[in-house]
Scaffold this active site. Structure first.
Site, short mmCIF file in Angstrom:
data_model
loop_
_atom_site.label_atom_id
_atom_site.label_comp_id
_atom_site.label_asym_id
_atom_site.label_seq_id
_atom_site.Cartn_x
_atom_site.Cartn_y
_atom_site.Cartn_z
N SER A 245 0.85 -1.18 0.00
CA SER A 245 0.00 0.00 0.00
C SER A 245 0.89 1.23 0.00
O SER A 245 2.11 1.12 0.05
CB SER A 245 -0.90 0.01 1.24
OG SER A 245 -0.09 0.11 2.42
N LYS A 246 0.27 2.41 -0.04
CA LYS A 246 1.06 3.65 -0.09
C LYS A 246 1.97 3.80 1.12
O LYS A 246 3.07 4.31 1.01
CB LYS A 246 0.14 4.86 -0.21
CG LYS A 246 -0.41 5.04 -1.61
CD LYS A 246 -1.14 6.36 -1.76
CE LYS A 246 -1.63 6.54 -3.19
NZ LYS A 246 -2.36 7.79 -3.38
N ARG A 247 1.53 3.30 2.26
CA ARG A 247 2.39 3.44 3.45
C ARG A 247 3.63 2.56 3.34
O ARG A 247 4.62 2.80 4.01
CB ARG A 247 1.60 3.12 4.73
CG ARG A 247 1.19 1.67 4.88
CD ARG A 247 0.22 1.48 6.03
NE ARG A 247 -0.37 0.15 6.02
CZ ARG A 247 0.16 -0.91 6.61
NH1 ARG A 247 1.32 -0.80 7.25
NH2 ARG A 247 -0.43 -2.08 6.56
N HIS A 248 3.57 1.53 2.52
CA HIS A 248 4.72 0.65 2.33
C HIS A 248 5.67 1.15 1.24
O HIS A 248 6.83 0.77 1.19
CB HIS A 248 4.26 -0.75 1.89
CG HIS A 248 3.47 -1.49 2.91
ND1 HIS A 248 2.24 -2.05 2.63
CD2 HIS A 248 3.74 -1.78 4.20
CE1 HIS A 248 1.79 -2.66 3.71
NE2 HIS A 248 2.66 -2.51 4.67
#
Length: 471
Positions: A245-248
């Site tokens: 995801s974007k946080r990764h």
């Protein structure tokens, strides 16, 4: 391994509904390397049939990312929407041959069908209610969709270079729509026809398309074309094992460029996400082309790791990029930071400083930050930590060393180092008592490369003026 003799043709087929995702970049890279390894042709097809969501900005962003990574197509770019008439022709051919049929089920019927299947624990697919009905029963004023008459018995086997043989029972797959009620083709039909028309021999894509492969293979068999070879590669997960995801780090390739990563490092990192060649970690493009094949792709999802990417980027900056190329890559970040363009002379100064500055940087932003002092406006802004070095008798020391430096005619690193060492010895003080104030005066910081290097890069006039500003 490749199991046929004809020329290898691969394709990367992004949907222009957003940026070039990092997972998409890896898929493009694997296709490109496989093609290069086998002396084939790498093609790009923009799957723009979703007209509501496809944008020119997304098309531009995708090609910008691919070009930055050096993954250009070997032939004309194909835009899928432009081939819609050809796709529809194939659907009508199947209809004529009795391999497809018109379906008049309304939206309400389809919704009711799904609800009943859900309540009874059956598969949610279309139930085939118009599959064998007489067209004379068609309701008036309803535009039908055209559905594929999928085989009901037996199985479809996808011989996959990564996943092995994947068997799907035909009864598990429903009759998919080929043409919508308005006559426009669906994604599943368009992909099959375009792959055939483009001469694609190998389809290398994410394993989230594995179910699509079974449906597409059914359709290809019905048309009478040869099946391409498949390789469905595992998706990239985050460090915690969850879907990326974007946080990764599930960002566009442009975001990594903006974060100061080198394209060579990104390619090397993506190559090692799901593919291996022994214990090799740092792999040049030439080696990757020589070594890459599908038998090196693993079955398990790989995990995105920013620390590994940073370390690899640092290796590329320190060991593999020339100082001139590194300075060129750093330039946009540096000029943005200082708010102006460098002159030719300043560019030379930047290249000269690269050898030392790159040793402390993990990305181009770090590098620009560490180089900015070379081109800062006077008087320098001194950071609080560096101000401490200018307290006490620091000004007196700067005035004395200024006199010694003013007499230097051969302004180079070795000479300047000797002058500072002689000064320290004659004044009988610790080296830090001189280096601290000089560093603050010359760079505005408490951290920098060696003082003699800094003096040499700045040149005599600029160095002496900056020292004088603090006295």
């Amino acid at each position: 391994m490749v199991t046929h003799m004809k020329k290898v043709v691969t394709r990367f087929a992004p949907s222009p509904t957003g940026f070039l995702h990092i997972g998409g970049a890896r898929t493009a890279l694997f296709n490109w390397l496989f093609t290069r390894h086998h002396g084939g042709e790498f093609r790009i097809r923009v799957e723009d049939t979703d007209r509501a969501r496809s944008t020119q900005d997304a098309v531009d962003a995708i090609f910008d990312g691919l070009n930055w990574l050096g993954l250009e197509a070997d032939n004309d770019i194909v835009f899928q929407y432009a081939n819609r008439k050809r796709h529809a022709e194939v659907a009508h051919q199947l209809l004529t041959e009795g391999k497809a049929y018109k379906c008049y089920a309304s939206k309400e019927e389809l919704a009711e069908m799904r609800e009943s299947a859900k309540a009874e624990g059956r598969p949610l697919g279309y139930d085939g209610r118009w599959r064998d009905r007489d067209p004379s029963e068609a309701p008036e004023g309803v535009d039908p969709v055209i559905r594929f008459k999928a085989p009901r018995n037996g199985e479809i086997v996808i011989k996959d270079h990564v996943q092995g043989d994947v068997t799907v029972q035909n009864k598990e797959l429903d009759d998919m729509i080929l043409l919508r009620a308005d006559g426009t083709p669906t994604y599943m039909l368009s992909v099959v026809v375009d792959d055939y028309d483009m001469g694609v021999t190998h389809i290398i894509r994410g394993d989230d398309h594995l179910t699509n492969a079974a449906r597409q293979a059914q359709l290809i068999n019905a048309i009478g074309w040869d099946l391409p070879e498949y390789a469905h590669i595992p998706l990239i997960h985050g460090p915690d094992g969850a879907k990326l995801s974007k946080r990764h780090g599930a960002l566009g390739v442009d975001a990594y460029r903006d974060m100061g990563y080198l394209p060579e490092a990104i390619k090397n990192y993506l190559l090692r996400l799901g593919w291996a060649y022994g214990d090799e970690e740092v792999i040049s493009e030439e080696q990757a082309i020589e070594w890459f094949d599908l038998d090196g792709v693993g079955k398990s999802p790989s995990r995105f790791d920013f620390t590994k990417l940073e370390n690899l980027n640092g290796i590329y900056m320190r060991e593999l990029a020339s100082d001139a190329n590194l300075a060129q890559s750093c330039l946009p970040f540096l000029e943005k930071k200082i708010g102006r363009n460098l002159s030719d002379g300043e560019n030379e100064k930047l290249v000269a400083a690269m050898g030392e500055l790159k040793n402390r940087a993990k990305n181009l932003i770090d590098l620009a930050d560490s180089a900015a002092f070379l081109f800062a406006k006077r008087p320098l802004e001194i950071i609080p930590k560096a101000m401490k070095a200018l307290n006490g008798n620091a000004k007196e020391i700067l005035i004395k060393i200024y006199g010694n430096l003013e007499d230097v005619s051969d302004w180079n690193k070795d000479t300047l180092q000797s002058v500072i060492e002689n000064f320290v010895e004659s004044e009988e003080i610790g080296f830090g008592k001189v280096a601290g104030p000089l560093r603050a005066a010359l760079t505005g910081s408490n951290v920098s490369p060696g003082i003699s290097e800094v003096l040499a890069w700045l040149g005599k006039d600029e160095s002496l003026t900056r020292i004088k500003d603090q006295t």
